[in-house]
Design an enzyme around this catalytic site. Sequence first.
Site, short mmCIF file in Angstrom:
data_model
loop_
_atom_site.label_atom_id
_atom_site.label_comp_id
_atom_site.label_asym_id
_atom_site.label_seq_id
_atom_site.Cartn_x
_atom_site.Cartn_y
_atom_site.Cartn_z
CG ASP A 1 1.34 -11.27 3.68
OD1 ASP A 1 1.24 -11.98 2.67
OD2 ASP A 1 2.02 -10.23 3.73
CG ASP B 1 2.06 -14.22 9.43
OD1 ASP B 1 1.54 -13.11 9.68
OD2 ASP B 1 2.75 -14.43 8.42
P1 B16 Z 1 -2.06 -3.72 6.45
P2 B16 Z 1 1.05 -10.48 8.43
C1 B16 Z 1 1.47 -8.03 7.44
O1 B16 Z 1 0.68 -9.18 7.54
C2 B16 Z 1 2.17 -8.03 6.10
O2 B16 Z 1 3.12 -9.08 6.03
C3 B16 Z 1 2.89 -6.71 5.91
O3 B16 Z 1 3.50 -6.68 4.63
C4 B16 Z 1 1.88 -5.56 6.04
O4 B16 Z 1 2.53 -4.30 5.90
C5 B16 Z 1 1.21 -5.64 7.40
O5 B16 Z 1 0.57 -6.91 7.53
C6 B16 Z 1 0.18 -4.56 7.61
O6 B16 Z 1 -0.90 -4.77 6.74
O7 B16 Z 1 -1.45 -2.56 5.73
O8 B16 Z 1 -3.03 -4.52 5.61
O9 B16 Z 1 -2.67 -3.33 7.79
O10 B16 Z 1 2.26 -11.09 7.79
O11 B16 Z 1 1.26 -10.04 9.86
O12 B16 Z 1 -0.20 -11.33 8.27
MG MG Z 2 3.55 -13.08 7.13
#
Ligand code: B16
Ligand code: MG
Length: 223
Positions: A14, A12
């Site tokens: 984030d 992952d």
């Molecule tokens: P975006 P991950 C996720 O990343 C985030 O944890 C989540 O908070 C966010 O809403 C989602 O990506 C979508 O991100 O708006 O930038 O497309 O934890 O899967 O790396």
């Molecule tokens: Mg994450």
Amino acid sequence: MERNKLKAIIFDLDGVITDSAHYHYLAWKELADELQIPFDEEYNEKLKGVSRMESLELILMNGNACDKYTLEEKEAMAEKKNDNYKELIKQITPEDLLPGILPFLKELKSNGIRIALASVSKNAPFIIDQLQINEYFDYIADAASVPNAKPFPDIFLAGRDEFGVESCECIGVEDAKTGIEAIHRAGMKAIGVGTPDQMTEADLLTTTDKLNLCEIRQYFNMV
Ligand code: B16
Ligand code: MG
């Protein structure tokens, strides 16, 4: 216990590779304040690993405002948040890699373990560029073309299928409860690096600075 070969580690982004959750928080906070909806860092925990539109729904739910807006209005809100987020993540540099991640990526690479990224963020490729770690990834799943976000397994299965390996030969690394569920639904072992209360289902709970290939192989009985 059955002994499998470890062929791939699927990360992952984030909360595992860098802490972009704080920038998501700041961008959502600006929108929530505008909408006069209560939103704090504790509530932000619920948004980790959740897609953009689902995150917006969770925020609106906190203000009893789910039915107050049309789909077009919601899409405009999500776009505004994303524009704000994109500005914020321009600040990310290689210094923002979480402790231990770079040596771990190097260790995997030199041991021939395939490396994939399974982030549901459509901004993931930009962040990987900012962190200057593109060269370590054999595959970056495209969040836009994966049908179902976490906790569905799709994004982890995309990495497995790209490498042509079995689930039992892959390990996923996550910081969110929904992500651990996605890894398990993909039939893989899960390493959790998030806050312990979110990580109760992880097969191994650790921190990024302690990620070590030998220990992982031993713990999961993988060669
Ligand atoms: P975006 P991950 C996720 O990343 C985030 O944890 C989540 O908070 C966010 O809403 C989602 O990506 C979508 O991100 O708006 O930038 O497309 O934890 O899967 O790396
Ligand atoms: Mg994450």
